[in-house]
Scaffold this motif. Structure first.
Motif, short mmCIF file in Angstrom:
data_model
loop_
_atom_site.label_atom_id
_atom_site.label_comp_id
_atom_site.label_asym_id
_atom_site.label_seq_id
_atom_site.Cartn_x
_atom_site.Cartn_y
_atom_site.Cartn_z
N CYS A 40 0.87 -1.18 0.00
CA CYS A 40 0.00 0.00 0.00
C CYS A 40 0.91 1.23 0.00
O CYS A 40 1.84 1.32 0.81
CB CYS A 40 -0.88 -0.02 1.23
N LEU A 41 0.67 2.15 -0.90
CA LEU A 41 1.53 3.31 -1.04
C LEU A 41 1.57 4.15 0.23
O LEU A 41 2.62 4.67 0.61
CB LEU A 41 1.08 4.16 -2.23
N ALA A 42 0.45 4.26 0.92
CA ALA A 42 0.40 5.06 2.16
C ALA A 42 1.31 4.46 3.23
O ALA A 42 1.96 5.20 3.98
CB ALA A 42 -1.03 5.14 2.66
N LEU A 43 1.38 3.15 3.30
CA LEU A 43 2.25 2.48 4.26
C LEU A 43 3.71 2.75 3.95
O LEU A 43 4.53 3.00 4.85
CB LEU A 43 1.97 0.98 4.28
N LEU A 44 4.05 2.75 2.68
CA LEU A 44 5.42 3.04 2.27
C LEU A 44 5.81 4.47 2.60
O LEU A 44 6.89 4.73 3.15
CB LEU A 44 5.56 2.78 0.77
N ILE A 45 4.93 5.41 2.31
CA ILE A 45 5.23 6.82 2.58
C ILE A 45 5.30 7.08 4.09
O ILE A 45 6.23 7.74 4.57
CB ILE A 45 4.17 7.71 1.91
N ALA A 46 4.35 6.55 4.84
CA ALA A 46 4.36 6.75 6.29
C ALA A 46 5.60 6.12 6.92
O ALA A 46 6.22 6.72 7.81
CB ALA A 46 3.10 6.15 6.90
N GLY A 47 5.98 4.95 6.47
CA GLY A 47 7.18 4.31 7.00
C GLY A 47 8.44 5.11 6.70
O GLY A 47 9.32 5.24 7.56
N ALA A 48 8.51 5.67 5.51
CA ALA A 48 9.68 6.47 5.15
C ALA A 48 9.74 7.75 5.99
O ALA A 48 10.81 8.15 6.45
CB ALA A 48 9.64 6.81 3.67
#
Length: 67
Positions: A40-48
């Motif tokens: 999920c793109l949101a998970l990737l952005i939030a993790g970064a």
């Protein structure tokens, strides 16, 4: 770690202890690892973002030295 909102800025990060900073960075890395199972793109952005904030906080704490 405390994030204080300031007018005209996104916020100023105030570092807490080394453990808090390392844990925050660990949570971000865990979110990035979870992205491998849940793409999920949101998970990737939030993790970064969380990893970056944790790294900045850790560098700030380490450069401040011991009390």
């Amino acid at each position: 770690m405390e994030v204080t909102s300031t007018f005209g800025k996104l916020g100023a990060v105030r570092a807490g202890t080394r453990g808090d900073s390392a844990a925050l960075m660990g949570y971000g890395i865990a979110a990035l690892a979870a992205w491998l199972w849940f793409p999920c793109l949101a998970l990737l952005i939030a993790g970064a973002v969380v990893t970056a904030v944790g790294a900045v906080s850790l560098v700030t704490v380490l450069s401040r030295g011991r009390a």
